[in-house]
Write an enzyme that holds these catalytic residues in place. Structure first.
Site, PDB file in Angstrom:
ATOM      1  N   ALA A  24       7.431  12.987   0.477  1.00 30.89           N
ATOM      2  CA  ALA A  24       6.119  14.004  -0.482  1.00 30.89           C
ATOM      3  C   ALA A  24       6.341  14.502  -1.579  1.00 30.89           C
ATOM      4  CB  ALA A  24       6.371  15.829   0.031  1.00 30.89           C
ATOM      5  N   SER A  25       7.402  13.717  -1.873  1.00 24.30           N
ATOM      6  CA  SER A  25       8.218  13.304  -3.454  1.00 24.30           C
ATOM      7  C   SER A  25       7.402  11.464  -4.010  1.00 24.30           C
ATOM      8  CB  SER A  25       8.731  13.860  -4.035  1.00 24.30           C
ATOM      9  OG  SER A  25      10.646  13.586  -3.213  1.00 24.30           O
ATOM     10  N   ASP A  27       6.168   7.869  -4.102  1.00 24.59           N
ATOM     11  CA  ASP A  27       4.838   7.803  -4.856  1.00 24.59           C
ATOM     12  C   ASP A  27       3.478   7.086  -4.389  1.00 24.59           C
ATOM     13  OD1 ASP A  27       4.504   5.526  -6.991  1.00 24.59           O
ATOM     14  OD2 ASP A  27       4.238   4.146  -6.502  1.00 24.59           O
ATOM     15  N   LEU A  28       3.651   6.614  -2.898  1.00 22.45           N
ATOM     16  CA  LEU A  28       1.879   6.495  -1.854  1.00 22.45           C
ATOM     17  C   LEU A  28       1.911   8.409  -1.694  1.00 22.45           C
ATOM     18  CD1 LEU A  28       0.714   4.481  -0.008  1.00 22.45           C
ATOM     19  CD2 LEU A  28       1.562   6.655   1.872  1.00 22.45           C
ATOM     20  N   THR A  29       2.514   9.618  -1.840  1.00 23.91           N
ATOM     21  CA  THR A  29       1.730  10.543  -1.948  1.00 23.91           C
ATOM     22  C   THR A  29       1.441  10.822  -3.474  1.00 23.91           C
ATOM     23  OG1 THR A  29       3.473  11.136  -0.412  1.00 23.91           O
ATOM     24  CG2 THR A  29       2.435  13.583  -1.295  1.00 23.91           C
ATOM     25  N   HIS A 201      -4.684   0.313   4.835  1.00 23.54           N
ATOM     26  CA  HIS A 201      -5.444   0.534   3.859  1.00 23.54           C
ATOM     27  C   HIS A 201      -6.806  -0.333   4.172  1.00 23.54           C
ATOM     28  CE1 HIS A 201      -3.687  -1.297   1.053  1.00 23.54           C
ATOM     29  NE2 HIS A 201      -4.255  -1.162   0.182  1.00 23.54           N
ATOM     30  N   LYS A 205     -11.895   0.204   3.118  1.00 23.26           N
ATOM     31  CA  LYS A 205     -12.174  -0.142   2.003  1.00 23.26           C
ATOM     32  C   LYS A 205     -13.791  -0.324   3.008  1.00 23.26           C
ATOM     33  CE  LYS A 205      -8.636  -2.758   0.004  1.00 23.26           C
ATOM     34  NZ  LYS A 205      -8.486  -1.772  -1.700  1.00 23.26           N
ATOM     35  N   HIS A 263      -3.242  -6.852   6.235  1.00 26.65           N
ATOM     36  CA  HIS A 263      -4.195  -6.970   5.252  1.00 26.65           C
ATOM     37  C   HIS A 263      -5.605  -8.331   5.713  1.00 26.65           C
ATOM     38  CE1 HIS A 263      -2.469  -4.069   3.287  1.00 26.65           C
ATOM     39  NE2 HIS A 263      -2.227  -4.679   2.892  1.00 26.65           N
ATOM     40  N   LYS A 363       0.441 -13.448  -5.229  1.00 27.28           N
ATOM     41  CA  LYS A 363       1.142 -12.300  -6.982  1.00 27.28           C
ATOM     42  C   LYS A 363       0.473 -13.346  -8.114  1.00 27.28           C
ATOM     43  CE  LYS A 363       2.512  -8.797  -4.431  1.00 27.28           C
ATOM     44  NZ  LYS A 363       1.726  -7.341  -4.708  1.00 27.28           N
TER      45      LYS A 363
END
Ligand code: BG6
Length: 519
Positions: A24-25, A27-29, A201, A205, A263, A363
């Site tokens: 919950a703490s 980055d994604l949240t 994810h 999109k 992806h 990248k």
């Protein structure tokens, strides 16, 4: 048929629940989940009796957790400023439960809290467990939830009858084929496949969802969508970004695992699958799986010929100096992790036999863009094709996934005038001007689908494992080959091999690879 699709849609209605977020703490949240839930609430799409319960190691009160999420929403939400009424309504249903991931006591407290919240908010006993945590704690969390009677294949329900329990797993889903299978086996011990939502994810999109619409809601594409007319297909996920503080996550992983295995292969399957029998989740996933079964594995020496890996050095990008990959925070100074992968393979089925499939992810490249290019065969060398001085480029359909979202088709046109001059032009459909309303974020769509029980945009077990099978054979071959001469590409380029050499069905990639003098 029409009726059937409507029924499908009707079947998936978002239902009240308590959504427990592990991590919950993290980055994604902060970046994705909180803004997505807020935007769903703002648009009235989240059922009223949906409750959010954060679970994490950090000591925090409910109020402190709410403050933290509010800050995330004001930083990362796509809509600004925050609509106070919508936020307050959501905040009243946000709670926090402190607990370690590996201690039974924390899970017993969690279970008590869940019961309280069920009673207070009438959530019907429905649960979503969202695992936004590193893969190493997935199994301990599931085991502990199970021991505390919070996990059940057929959850006991309130008096009204049916309730649901679903678990969402973030990527990376495994590290290779073996670890993904082990993880799946562990999950299968405790949950039915219909309860499992494996997140990619990209599938949420808008432009990715539009791939099926473009193909199957229009009649002009199907007849040219095969080896008869298509020369090659290329899927590219290029980023100008480097590590952005994620070096310690990325270094043991590399881009093949981070982006290509999931992806890129998801995009490829959507573009090349057969029309599904219906829009039911499994009908679509069955077709994607068939493509993955036919995707030619690259093994042993074939990997040297048909796949190339790269790593960026130090250099200039967008007018500023950027560090080499090996100088990024969290990255080993002698790391041989790849930050670029490009490969050529084939889909050995009736439709695509012989069509080269180019897959590419990297990248610190020259641009940030995700796209699928379908290039059609050249016209015969007669008529215009035979004219001196005329350079006719083959037709090419580009599905621009991001950031310049749209679809374009390249074709030849006569340049106005008394002579006969030809030029290649682009017919363009830009999403932004055709549909000015802002698109929802991928996570909004996907979270809504989880509470509606629609798994069409989530990866099924066989899909993930077949994708790993493809990626793992390349990884294994790389392990056997001598250490690459890294770094081998400069930031702001298209990777270690020039594009004109990349797109040739005959090219042997290892021959065209040479370390760059400027690195
Ligand atoms: C993530 C990868 O899954 O996708 C990142 O771990 C990558 O390395 C990101 O940058 C790209 O996602 P998006 O939505 O920004 O294209």
């Amino acid at each position: 048929m029409k009726g059937e699709s409507m029924v499908e849609r009707e079947r998936f209605r978002p239902e009240r629940c308590v959504m427990v977020i592990f991590g919950a703490s993290g980055d994604l949240t902060q970046r994705k989940l909180a803004p997505a839930l807020y935007n769903l609430a703002r648009e009235g799409l989240l059922p009223d009796r949906t409750v959010l319960l954060g679970y994490g190691r950090t000591e925090m009160t409910d109020a402190a957790f709410r403050r933290r999420l509010r800050e995330s929403v004001s930083r990362f939400s796509r809509t600004q400023p925050i609509v106070e009424g919508a936020w307050e309504a959501l905040a009243g249903r946000i709670f926090y439960q402190q607990g370690a991931y590996d201690e039974a006591e924390g899970y017993r407290r969690l279970q008590r809290r869940l019961r309280q919240l069920d009673r207070k908010f009438d959530t019907g006993g429905n649960r979503v467990f969202y695992l936004a945590i590193p893969p190493s704690v997935v199994v301990p969390i599931l085991d502990n939830l199970s021991a505390a009677h919070s996990l059940d294949r057929r959850p006991r329900c309130d008096e009204e009858g049916a309730c649901y329990l679903r678990a969402v797993f973030e990527k990376p889903f495994g590290h290779d084929l073996d670890s993904a299978r082990r993880l799946d086996n562990e999950i299968e011990r405790l949950l039915a496949e219909s309860q499992v939502f494996r997140m990619d994810h990209y599938l949420g999109k808008e432009t990715v969802q539009n791939i099926s619409v473009l193909r199957f809601a229009n009649s002009i594409f199907e007849n040219v969508w095969s080896a008869q007319c298509v020369r090659y297909i290329r899927v590219t996920v290029a980023e100008m970004l480097g590590m952005e503080g994620r070096g310690s996550y990325f270094d043991p992983v590399g881009i093949l695992r981070d982006i290509l295995q999931n992806h890129v292969l998801q995009l490829l399957t959507l573009v090349t699958m057969e029309p599904p029998a219906s829009l039911a989740p499994d009908a679509i996933r069955d077709e994607k799986v068939k493509v993955l079964r036919c995707l030619r594995r690259l093994e042993g020496d074939e990997v040297r010929r048909s796949a190339v890996r790269g790593q960026y050095g130090r250099g200039m990008l967008d007018g500023r100096e950027v560090p080499a990959y090996r100088e990024e925070e969290g990255v080993a100074h002698d790391s041989n992790t790849e930050t670029f992968v490009g490969l050529r393979t084939y889909i050995d089925n009736w439709r695509w036999a012989g069509v080269p499939i180019y897959l590419c992810a990297g990248k610190r490249l020259a641009a940030t863009l995700t796209e699928v290019a379908v290039e059609f065969k050249e016209v015969p060398g007669i008529l215009f094709g035979a004219m001196e001085g005329v350079e006719l480029k083959p037709n090419r359909l580009k599905l621009r996934i991001q950031p310049d979202e749209g679809v374009s088709l390249r074709f030849a046109s006569k340049v106005p005038g008394l002579g006969l001059e030809l030029k290649n032009v682009e017919m363009d459909f830009p999403y932004g001007s055709a549909f000015p309303a802002a698109s929802p974020e991928a996570y909004e769509r996907l979270l809504l689908d989880v509470i509606a029980g629609n798994s069409a945009l989530f990866a099924r077990r066989d899909e993930v494992e077949l994708a790993w099978e493809f990626a793992t054979s390349i990884l294994e071959a790389w392990e056997q080959q001598p250490a690459p001469d890294f770094p081998n590409y400069a930031p702001g380029t298209w990777g270690p091999i020039p594009p004109e050499r990349f797109f040739s069905p005959e090219a042997v990639y290892s021959d065209v690879l040479s370390p760059r003098a400027d690195l």
